[in-house]
Design an enzyme around this catalytic site. Sequence first.
Site, PDB file in Angstrom:
ATOM      1  N   SER A 158      -9.810   2.506   2.875  1.00 56.87           N
ATOM      2  CA  SER A 158      -8.853   3.154   2.001  1.00 56.87           C
ATOM      3  C   SER A 158      -7.935   2.199   1.251  1.00 56.87           C
ATOM      4  CB  SER A 158      -7.992   4.113   2.823  1.00 56.87           C
ATOM      5  OG  SER A 158      -7.187   3.397   3.771  1.00 56.87           O
ATOM      6  N   LYS A 165       0.840  -1.197   0.000  1.00 59.21           N
ATOM      7  CA  LYS A 165       0.000   0.000   0.000  1.00 59.21           C
ATOM      8  C   LYS A 165       0.877   1.249   0.000  1.00 59.21           C
ATOM      9  CE  LYS A 165      -3.867   2.123   2.565  1.00 59.21           C
ATOM     10  NZ  LYS A 165      -4.782   1.989   3.722  1.00 59.21           N
ATOM     11  N   SER A 190     -10.444   0.183   7.205  1.00 61.72           N
ATOM     12  CA  SER A 190      -9.858   0.280   5.867  1.00 61.72           C
ATOM     13  C   SER A 190      -9.155  -0.964   5.376  1.00 61.72           C
ATOM     14  CB  SER A 190      -8.886   1.468   5.808  1.00 61.72           C
ATOM     15  OG  SER A 190      -9.596   2.679   5.853  1.00 61.72           O
TER      16      SER A 190
END
Length: 495
Positions: free
Chosen positions: A158, A78, A182
């Site tokens: 997210s 990420k 998330s």
Amino acid sequence: MTDLNKLTLAEARDQLRAKEFTSVELTQACLDAVEASSALNAFVHNTPEIAIAQAEAADARLASGDAPAMCGLPLGIKDLFCTKGVPSQAASRILQGFLPEYESTVTQNLFDAGAVMLGKLNMDEFAMGSSNETSVYGNAVNPWRRGNDDTPLTPGGSSGGSASAVAADLCLAATGTDTGGSIRQPAAFTGITGIKPTYGRCSRWGVVAFASSLDQAGPMTKSVRDSAIMLETMCGHDPKDSTSANLPVPNFEAMLTGDIRGKVIGIPKEYRLDGMPEEIGALWDDGIAMLKAAGAEIREISLPHTKYALPTYYVIAPAEASSNLARYDGVRYGHRATLAQGDGITEMYEKTRAEGFGHEVQRRVMVGTYVLSAGFYDAYYNRARKVRTLIKQDFEAVFEAGVDAILTPATPSAAFGLGEMSEADPIQMYLNDVFTVTVNLAGLPGISVPAGQNKQGLPLGLQLIGRPWEEGDLLNTAYALEQAAGFDAKPGKWW
């Protein structure tokens, strides 16, 4: 051998040791899949040279017999994790051009164990969002579709890029972060497994901060077993992080027996929300029946302060974001606005932050600054902190009464279409976190497991919440649920 990218971590680990293929071959299969998947916009910074070099080093370790569990396995990282010499933007324009000179502790742990980095993954800007629509890179796209409908769907947020990449078999697993859901929400939207460990189990050092008392890194994988394997490598005490727990890390995979006979599973009555979609309620009931059939005792419980969780979260998280994002000012690194003649430092700050931050980040910074201001600190922020304590005490009372884990829905719906949640009404988006934010506020471990599909064929997830520091027991309960649910559907390839 074809379709190596479709393997789980456990399958690839075992076959690498059996010398059925090499890490270079496995990595190249994933790199080819990434190159063919630009329509998903999951990977935003590809690192093929680094990946092949790491794979070659992993093959040498495998040949020598020095091979930890993650050795040679290709991952996506990420964009919130700082990776040395590789763009780490947190999906924000304000960090454009930032190349860290250091490695986050979590990624360093993975690389020390021989894992391979394919590249950096899309996400909501500074992890602020539930749909991956606030990214400077553009929207990440869910590989699933609603039946024959071509409408592009959100992969959640997210960690939307991570979820999309794992679900589409672009990588074997990915790192995610979870501040209010998330990891778990995008995992549920894409039919994969995602675990948020206990706060302090994984180091936050080198992870771009959103809300420091809530953020926690975790793995996003194709199965519960894979989550156990990857989480063990990611965890560990880090003296560079003052909130990192100095506790031994168990062998999580060894704890996956699937035996939950005698375990007490709590069902919180407050999570039966008015207007809950019938399919979510039915999935929850199915999950309860599955765990009961596996030998668990089902007990109705009460978490009375749950109704205050969302407003509490959306005071505390923006307040901490306002403080953390104050460092992005255009002075030291990242984006700096072009100034007009006569502009001073105040104008530089204003223009840089106006240009560098997207609308959702600006909104949360403004809310956070407001609740921290002198006239409203006690009325909002301090009150939210007190309610947070009450929420945490609710969970403590339930666990002290003998409950081993809590079963709830992971999300209030299946994945929705990109653009269907109006930016003009952010509260509509924030409601997606209704089942997940309590876990972060209380600092507990939580895992989302795919357990079924809706009428349109989209995956639905169930959430299990565990006792603090007992991720092994939580993973075993999730493993039993996974086995009972038997979810093995994959998105049809359209990209």
